[in-house]
Structures are given as C-alpha cells and as structure tokens.
Write a protein that holds these residues in place. Sequence first.
Motif, PDB file in Angstrom:
ATOM      1  N   HIS A  34     -34.957  24.016   6.563  1.00  0.00           N
ATOM      2  CA  HIS A  34     -34.526  24.760   5.705  1.00  0.00           C
ATOM      3  C   HIS A  34     -35.073  24.794   4.227  1.00  0.00           C
ATOM      4  O   HIS A  34     -35.282  25.121   3.237  1.00  0.00           O
ATOM      5  N   ALA A  35     -34.654  23.485   3.521  1.00  0.00           N
ATOM      6  CA  ALA A  35     -34.736  23.092   1.930  1.00  0.00           C
ATOM      7  C   ALA A  35     -36.257  23.444   1.887  1.00  0.00           C
ATOM      8  O   ALA A  35     -36.688  23.673   0.588  1.00  0.00           O
ATOM      9  N   PHE A  36     -36.739  22.824   2.092  1.00  0.00           N
ATOM     10  CA  PHE A  36     -38.113  22.357   2.368  1.00  0.00           C
ATOM     11  C   PHE A  36     -39.466  24.572   2.611  1.00  0.00           C
ATOM     12  O   PHE A  36     -40.254  24.068   1.329  1.00  0.00           O
ATOM     13  N   PHE A  37     -38.893  24.716   3.172  1.00  0.00           N
ATOM     14  CA  PHE A  37     -40.026  26.225   3.136  1.00  0.00           C
ATOM     15  C   PHE A  37     -38.731  26.863   2.324  1.00  0.00           C
ATOM     16  O   PHE A  37     -39.905  28.065   2.136  1.00  0.00           O
ATOM     17  N   THR A  38     -37.708  26.685   1.865  1.00  0.00           N
ATOM     18  CA  THR A  38     -37.166  27.582   0.576  1.00  0.00           C
ATOM     19  C   THR A  38     -38.007  26.872  -0.279  1.00  0.00           C
ATOM     20  O   THR A  38     -36.842  28.637  -1.226  1.00  0.00           O
ATOM     21  N   SER A  39     -37.090  26.138  -1.224  1.00  0.00           N
ATOM     22  CA  SER A  39     -37.004  25.469  -1.782  1.00  0.00           C
ATOM     23  C   SER A  39     -38.144  24.548  -2.965  1.00  0.00           C
ATOM     24  O   SER A  39     -38.278  24.580  -4.351  1.00  0.00           O
ATOM     25  N   THR A  40     -39.234  24.604  -2.405  1.00  0.00           N
ATOM     26  CA  THR A  40     -40.520  23.924  -2.956  1.00  0.00           C
ATOM     27  C   THR A  40     -41.508  24.784  -2.465  1.00  0.00           C
ATOM     28  O   THR A  40     -41.799  26.197  -2.382  1.00  0.00           O
ATOM     29  N   SER A  41     -42.628  24.710  -3.524  1.00  0.00           N
ATOM     30  CA  SER A  41     -43.773  26.237  -4.210  1.00  0.00           C
ATOM     31  C   SER A  41     -44.475  26.356  -2.831  1.00  0.00           C
ATOM     32  O   SER A  41     -44.820  25.543  -1.934  1.00  0.00           O
ATOM     33  N   PRO A  42     -45.247  27.272  -3.126  1.00  0.00           N
ATOM     34  CA  PRO A  42     -46.695  27.865  -1.837  1.00  0.00           C
ATOM     35  C   PRO A  42     -47.405  26.393  -1.772  1.00  0.00           C
ATOM     36  O   PRO A  42     -47.401  26.237  -0.877  1.00  0.00           O
ATOM     37  N   GLU A  43     -47.511  25.865  -2.878  1.00  0.00           N
ATOM     38  CA  GLU A  43     -48.977  25.272  -2.974  1.00  0.00           C
ATOM     39  C   GLU A  43     -48.675  23.596  -2.177  1.00  0.00           C
ATOM     40  O   GLU A  43     -49.122  23.424  -1.564  1.00  0.00           O
ATOM     41  N   ILE A  44     -47.083  23.070  -2.412  1.00  0.00           N
ATOM     42  CA  ILE A  44     -46.846  22.000  -1.806  1.00  0.00           C
ATOM     43  C   ILE A  44     -46.684  22.095  -0.168  1.00  0.00           C
ATOM     44  O   ILE A  44     -46.946  21.119   0.571  1.00  0.00           O
ATOM     45  N   ARG A  45     -45.904  23.658   0.312  1.00  0.00           N
ATOM     46  CA  ARG A  45     -45.877  24.260   1.568  1.00  0.00           C
ATOM     47  C   ARG A  45     -47.556  23.600   1.942  1.00  0.00           C
ATOM     48  O   ARG A  45     -47.791  23.270   2.816  1.00  0.00           O
ATOM     49  N   GLY A  46     -48.654  24.184   1.330  1.00  0.00           N
ATOM     50  CA  GLY A  46     -49.733  24.656   1.894  1.00  0.00           C
ATOM     51  C   GLY A  46     -49.945  23.135   2.035  1.00  0.00           C
ATOM     52  O   GLY A  46     -51.425  23.009   2.963  1.00  0.00           O
ATOM     53  N   ASP A  47     -49.884  22.732   1.080  1.00  0.00           N
ATOM     54  CA  ASP A  47     -50.807  20.971   0.950  1.00  0.00           C
ATOM     55  C   ASP A  47     -49.826  19.987   2.579  1.00  0.00           C
ATOM     56  O   ASP A  47     -51.041  19.511   3.225  1.00  0.00           O
ATOM     57  N   ALA A  48     -48.802  20.569   2.850  1.00  0.00           N
ATOM     58  CA  ALA A  48     -48.085  20.188   4.157  1.00  0.00           C
ATOM     59  C   ALA A  48     -48.960  20.653   5.446  1.00  0.00           C
ATOM     60  O   ALA A  48     -48.817  19.645   5.659  1.00  0.00           O
ATOM     61  N   LEU A  49     -48.689  21.762   5.576  1.00  0.00           N
ATOM     62  CA  LEU A  49     -49.133  22.384   6.483  1.00  0.00           C
ATOM     63  C   LEU A  49     -50.579  21.814   6.675  1.00  0.00           C
ATOM     64  O   LEU A  49     -51.190  20.935   7.546  1.00  0.00           O
ATOM     65  N   LEU A  55     -45.348  27.705  14.286  1.00  0.00           N
ATOM     66  CA  LEU A  55     -44.650  27.159  12.832  1.00  0.00           C
ATOM     67  C   LEU A  55     -45.921  28.075  12.037  1.00  0.00           C
ATOM     68  O   LEU A  55     -45.388  28.961  10.994  1.00  0.00           O
ATOM     69  N   TRP A  56     -47.231  27.992  12.689  1.00  0.00           N
ATOM     70  CA  TRP A  56     -47.924  28.591  12.232  1.00  0.00           C
ATOM     71  C   TRP A  56     -47.428  30.569  11.596  1.00  0.00           C
ATOM     72  O   TRP A  56     -47.836  31.218  10.502  1.00  0.00           O
ATOM     73  N   ASP A  57     -46.930  31.202  12.972  1.00  0.00           N
ATOM     74  CA  ASP A  57     -47.177  31.851  13.556  1.00  0.00           C
ATOM     75  C   ASP A  57     -46.289  32.471  12.295  1.00  0.00           C
ATOM     76  O   ASP A  57     -46.292  33.401  11.498  1.00  0.00           O
ATOM     77  N   ASP A  58     -44.769  31.789  12.038  1.00  0.00           N
ATOM     78  CA  ASP A  58     -44.038  31.871  11.301  1.00  0.00           C
ATOM     79  C   ASP A  58     -44.196  31.939   9.471  1.00  0.00           C
ATOM     80  O   ASP A  58     -43.870  33.058   9.089  1.00  0.00           O
ATOM     81  N   ARG A  59     -45.136  31.638   8.939  1.00  0.00           N
ATOM     82  CA  ARG A  59     -45.459  31.036   8.336  1.00  0.00           C
ATOM     83  C   ARG A  59     -46.337  32.205   7.352  1.00  0.00           C
ATOM     84  O   ARG A  59     -46.173  32.941   6.186  1.00  0.00           O
ATOM     85  N   ILE A  60     -47.179  32.968   8.654  1.00  0.00           N
ATOM     86  CA  ILE A  60     -47.849  33.594   8.180  1.00  0.00           C
ATOM     87  C   ILE A  60     -46.965  35.042   8.066  1.00  0.00           C
ATOM     88  O   ILE A  60     -47.323  36.020   7.258  1.00  0.00           O
TER      89      ILE A  60
END
Length: 956
Positions: free
Chosen positions: A767-782, A806-811
């Motif tokens: 929850h913290a990672f996908f709400t508190s980090t930047s889209p660029e950081i999340r995109g890099d991890a994915l 997980l990808w469906d959720d992020r889309i």
Amino acid sequence: MPSYRAPTAEQARAALLRIPTYQLRRVFYEGLENPLWVRPLMEAGAFTSPPEPESTGDGYIRDTYWPELSYLTRIAPQAPDDVVDVLRELQGSNNGWVRRAVFEIGSQIPPDSSVRLEPLLKDWVKTGFGWRTDPRSLVSLAINLLEGGHPKLGRWLANTLFQPRASEETGKIRKPQLLLEEYWYEEELPRIVPALGENALKALVGWLSTYVHVSGHASGEHDFSAMDRPSIDSRSDATDRPEDALIEAVRDIAIPAMRVEPGETVDVLLRTGVKLLRKIAIFVVAEAIRRELDEGGQAKKLGDAAKQLLGDPASDDEYLRVEYAQLAQAAARADYAATSVVTPFLAQAFEADLAWMRERLDRPVGTTDEQFEGSIHAKAERYRHSWLSAIGHEALPTELREDLAKLNESNGVIDDPLEPMGRITSWSGPNPHTGQDEMAAMAPAELVVHLASWHDNGDGWGPEPSHEGQGRALSGLLTTNPLALRGVPQLDMQLRPTYLRAILQGWEAALKADLELDWSQVADLVEDVLNHSLESPFFVEGGDFDDDKNYRGAKDAAVGLLEELLKKRGSVQVPDAYEQRFAELLIYNADDEDAWVEYDTYRHEGSGSDPLNMSLNWQWPSRVRALIFTATRSEGAPWRDDALKAIESEASRRDQHGAGRAALGEGFGRLLTSASDWIDAHLEDLVGSGGGISVEQQIVLTTAMATHRYNRAMYDLLTPSMLAAIEVGESLVAGWKGESDPLSRIGEWVIDACVFGHITSEDPVFHAFFTSTSPEIRGDALGKVAWSFFHATTADDSIRDRFGELWDDRIRHVREHPEDSKELEGIYWLAKSDSFSAEWWLPRLIDALELDPGIAKERYMIGKELAQASTADPAAALALLKRLLGSRGEGDRVAFDMNTHAIPVVIANAMRSGDEQLKLEAEAYMNDLGAQGYLALEAEVQAVLEKKVGIDDVDD
C-alpha cells in the motif's frame, strides 16, 4: 530438375563397382552433375570412408583429398538436405578436406539446411575447424545462419570465430588466442557486422572488451587500455592488429546508433568498465554531435549523453584527455549549457590528483609540509592546464576561461594541446628483473634470497625492472604453484612489504583456483604481517609506484586471503586446526585501529564510488565482510560468538562512508540463515524501524535488498524498515548503485511478494509503495519484474495470473489518475514474454497507449511479436500497429522494426480475417502507408497473402 532421373539402388551399387581406383573415382565424381544420385550413393556406402590424416615420417601430416567432395560441394545447392545428411555422417572424420568442404557447403546452401550442421560445428570446435578450412567460408556460414532465421547458432559461431580467448602464456606480454588469424579481423568484421543486426554493437563490445582483458591491458585495479589507441579516429600505423579492427568496427556502428538511441548506446559502451571503450564512447558522442550539426539534425538530443561522459569522474584519465576535450568542444557548439559539468569535473580531478600525489609521492628529505604541499599543487596545476588548453577558450565555461588565461601567463601557452599521447602497443605494467619462468626454476630458498638481495635503482616505468614488476611475476608464479616458497621460514624478516603483498595475493588466487596451500606457512606469514607495525624497515627504492612504502598493502592482502580461507569452499578443505587459527587471526590479530582511522579520515566526496564497491577496497570494511563469513561458516564453531561480538563492535562505529554498513547488508542473508538470533537482537540497530531509519541503516537495508533476491523471511523481517525507507522518499541512500534505484528495488520485492501469493494489496508495504512513490518509480519496478518474466524460461500459471491481475489493477488506477501514466511504461515486456498470450497483452498494451501515447519509447521493438499476434487477433494487432507507428519518422527504430517484421504480415492477416470491415480498414491503411513512401508495401502484402505467411514464417 525434370531432366534428371534418380538411379535405382542397384544402379548406384553397380557404378561404385566400376570405380575402384582413386583416378576413376575422381573422373566419376568430377563429371557427375545429377543431384538425384546423392541419396542412392549414400545408401550404397559411397560416402562413409574419407581417408584419415597420415604421418609422413618426417614430422608432417598429409591430408589426402577425397574426390567425393567435389561432387557434394558442386551439387549441394541443388540437393542441400541430401548433402547435409551425408555430411552429418562424417562428424568423426579428421580429414581437413572434409572439414573445409562442410563449411564451404554450409555457407552456400539454404540456412534451414545449414543449421542441421550444428552437431559438426559443436564437435569440431573442440579439435579445430581444420587448417585447410577457408576462414571466409566460416564467416559466410555464420552470416548465412544469422540472416537466414537461425540467430542462435549464427551468434554462437560468430562468437566462436571472433571472441578472443585467454592465452596459456605466462610471460610479460600475453597474446590472446584467436581462432582466426589476425589479418582476417580486418577482412571479415565488415561482413559479419551487418548480419548481427541489432546485436552487433553488443557483440563487438564484448569481443573488444575480452581482447583487452586477456591481453593484460585491463586487469584487476589497473586499466591501461586507453593507451593502446592514441586516436580513435584513425590509426597511427599500418598494422592489422585485431584490436584496431575491433575498435573501428565498434566506432563505425556506434556512431549511427548514438544518433538514434544515445542513452542505450552509451550504456552498452560503458557497461564493461574498460577505459578503451569509454574512450570510444566519448569520441562517438562527439562525432555524432558533429554530424547532427553538419546535417542540420537535432544535436541537442545528445546533450544528456555528453553531460554524462563529461561529468563522470571515470573520464578523468590522461589518455582520455583529447577525446574529452573534443567532446566538450562539440557539446558547446550544440548547446553551450551542456559544458556546465566541466567545472565540477575538473575540480574533482584536481583534488583526485592531489590525493594520489600525497599518498604515493615521496617527500624529499628536508622539505617542510608547506613546501611538499606546494610542490604537488604545482604539479596538479600543470595537469589541469593541459586539460583546460585541450578544451580551449571557446568551449570552456565562463568561470574556467580566466583560469586558462592565468595558467597560460604563468606556465606558457601549450603549443599543441590536442596532440594524442604516444602509442604503447603492449602493456604489462612495471617490469620484473627476473621473469616468472626463471623464478619457477629456482629452489624456494634461492628465490627468497634473490628477492631479498636485489635492489632497484630505476624508476620502474621504462624498460628498467622494479620491485613491483618482480612482485607481479612472483604473484603469478604462486597463483599456479602456491608451494614455490614451501619450507622457507620467517618470510616477513627477509622480504620487503611489496613481496609479502604479492605472496599473499598469489596464494589467494591459487585458493580460488582450488589449489592446496602450505597451511602452516600461510598461517605464519598472515600472523606476522598482521602483527607488524605499519612502518617498513626497508628503504623505499625506485619510482613512485615501484615499492610499497609501508605494510598497508600487505595487511589488506592478508585480510583478503583470510576472507577467502574462511569462505565455504569446494574441493580444497582447510584442516580444522588451521580453520580455527585463521578465524582467530581475523578476529583478534586483524583488529587494526590504524585501518579504521585511515578509512574514516578518507575524503570520500566526489569519488563516484558507492559504499559496497568502496567496501572492497579498504581493509576495515573488508574485515567486516570476512567476519561475517567467519561467523556463519559452520554451525557450532568455537569462534562463532567471538566473531559475532567483533561484528557487533565494528557495527557500533559511526561509519560516515557506509562501506562497513554495505558489507553488513551484503551479508544480511548469511547472518539471517546462520545467526538468526543475532539478527533478531540487532535488527533495529542495523536497518531501523517504523519509527525512522538513519543514513547508515538505509545503506544496510538497500544493500541487502540489492544483493539478495526476494525471499519471504527477509521481506517479513524488513517490513518496518521498508516502510520507513518509503517515507524517506527519493533521497533514500543506495548502498549499491546497481541496476535499480533503491526505492524501485523495494517495489520489485513488493511485486515479487504479490505475484508469489505471499501478500495481497492490503499489505502495508504494498500500500505504501503504490500510494507514496512517484509513477516513475512504480513504473520502473513493474518494468523490471516484467523484464524478468521476459527472460524466464518458465512461469507457473498462478504466478503469471497474479502478475496479470496486478497490471489490470494498475491500468485501472491510471485510467482514474491519468497523471500517473508513467507507471505503465514497462508493459511492453509482457508482449515479448512467452508467459502471456497475445489475446491477453494486445488489448492491455492498446489501453496503455491510449492512456499515454508517450510511453511508446523507441525501445518498443515488438515487430516480431506483433506479427505473430496478428494471427490470433488481427483487429487488435492492426489497431496496435497504427498506434505504435503514429507520427514516427522514417528513420525511427520502432518504424524500422515494424517495417522489417510486422507491417505486411499484420495487414495481410487483417485482410484475410473474414471481417469485411477489417479488410477495408487494412487496405486503407496500406494505401496510406504507400502514399507516405512505403512503395513496395502492396507487393509485400500480396506475397504474404499468396504464400499464406503466418506465424511460422515470421523471422526467428
């Protein structure tokens, strides 16, 4: 071939009976033109017994020509599969003419037939392809395979032909082993490079890097490779060295690649860390900028690459000075602001020069601190002057122009500042007085006396021998013969520290090679070195780098050897008694406060080294790493508790550079496995907690996560620390600057935990990672995890499905929050992965591009995958093709990839889908592309339709 008739089996046998002699066989086979005779003759046994090589009695070997080969070679293009069937039966032949014919035939027949020769290639490479074989046929065969849809075998053969290998020679000059003669590199590299396609630059960089390493030009801490080529632009002689041919091949293919994809091209050139390739990279960026400017292109797009190289401390090398200056000049022409990094770069270089001079230069007797400091400042200023003069007034940032004017006034103007440094065609470092072979011939006591009695009166970097040169030869001898000094006691009393360091390093290398040591002699020397004071009783002889001025290097080597001794090993087992002695030496005798002070007072700023890499180069953090191996070596070891106490003591220090903390992070998994009680007791001190995380704790955490794969036990243990790290944000300190940003690496662990089913979206770190980090950081991890799916050989359905969910959720998230679209950048890796079906990834990739067309970077090279997917879902494939091409220019890499692999197949599959509306849409798009200049498209589509080209016809 309607005019030919196949003989019967009886006719084939009868023909063989009529040609019993060599002369008759030669007449028959040289005149036979009917390709239909191949199989009957094979079945009659005509091709089973080529003559084996014969000894002539005078030391030579004679290969008798086999007339059957003339027919097989001539007729192979007409009956390739029959001829290959014959050749496959000749795998055991040692006849040189047979091997020559195999490669000549393989280069001329269709690739689908050539690939069947793989067993012969893989077998013969062990014994040699034959001295009669024409190297041009070998290269042509590789090209045939590469261009004919068999890249795996083609790349293997290309690597076999052009990849240098380490020589067995042990002298000062190491000449790489080459399968091809040196002059063939000049002739054949230009032919093989186009066939390698998009892999060409990586392959060439690998070959050149290997050549440099096995030549001894870049080994260990020493890299002199940039000296080998004074000018990347042109040679200064007419030699045909393979190194020059490789340099020019890398240069010539890197320049156009740099103009299209500068970031990726620079990464490929720099990833080996070889100075020569950095020199090429600097030249290539400069040349790319010049060509863009001359042709009216977009030179500014190369600004980031130029700034990266101009600002990188690793570019601080005298043998890179000319290329660096020329890049600064080109960058200033394109965008004057790009040279802003030159000022801090030269400032750091000046401080680095002062640091090594203070460390390595001997102070003349009778000089004061002030006088010595003044002399080295003057020397460093002269180096700085040469760099400023090479860059020149016009390209220098404003603040440096005045510096150049002052230095010109005080030192005089440098006449030719862009004159390259002179050529050194081979480099082996300082020279030994006595070579390794001569040392090997001496008895142990004789060798020690020789080393102890020889004195150096030269500077060591010319032709004169030096202690350092002799030390390297000694280390090389002990690497292969670690018992060469066996039986000689008290080595520390007889030999200067340079030789003691060489002995310890040689023994460490021998141990890594699984060679047995004289344990008693090793233990005695390690103890003597560790107990010795830092000062040396020996007068330092030679130049600045010819002789160790104290015991620091020897002590470092002693700790390094202890670490290797205390690791769990394979075939070489340290006897129990010595195992305990080595552990005690590390725990008690290596507890060196001077080593800590030296490390702690080092001015680390601007060095460019991360904590983990720094931990490899200093005695204090090296001991911390070795202590971890010692504490976790074996369960119930009597020294375990003392080793853990020593680790605890060192961990209590304030580690401002973080190298010791990085060693703790690297060893975290071993400690968790073998000393979990200790980890439990010290967890918060090591990695922080939910209440906060210090910089030192950040280094332990980020190093542990960077150097370990995801595992559930560590994830659960580190959960509070990961939450604290996410709160720190993008200023989180990386213990190891690897492929991932430290926050992104936490995300990779979170995603792994999710796809393995260990956590859900309710997990606090998720929850913290996908709400508190930047889209660029999340995109890099994915994207990193998606990339791992692409490289995985298998993936369980449940794991794949959870990642898909997980990808469906992020889309869905991005659809609700369009500003977070960068989170989806890595989705194209799923298209390249065999784990996900086309029906799954096509609509999702279209969704991602609809949400942000900008995420379709030039790395979206999925033409082959899209062509294959069009057989399953032609409508979605056509829609995706349109989106990917969009407004791209003709020279764009994605457009080129689609032109090469996808466009005709996708349009053809849409036209024959049975959907009339889709057919009309495909025809209209084909006409649009034709109007844009794709004039051959209609014919290519028609060819696909007529041949019913589908998934099996798409390039491999």
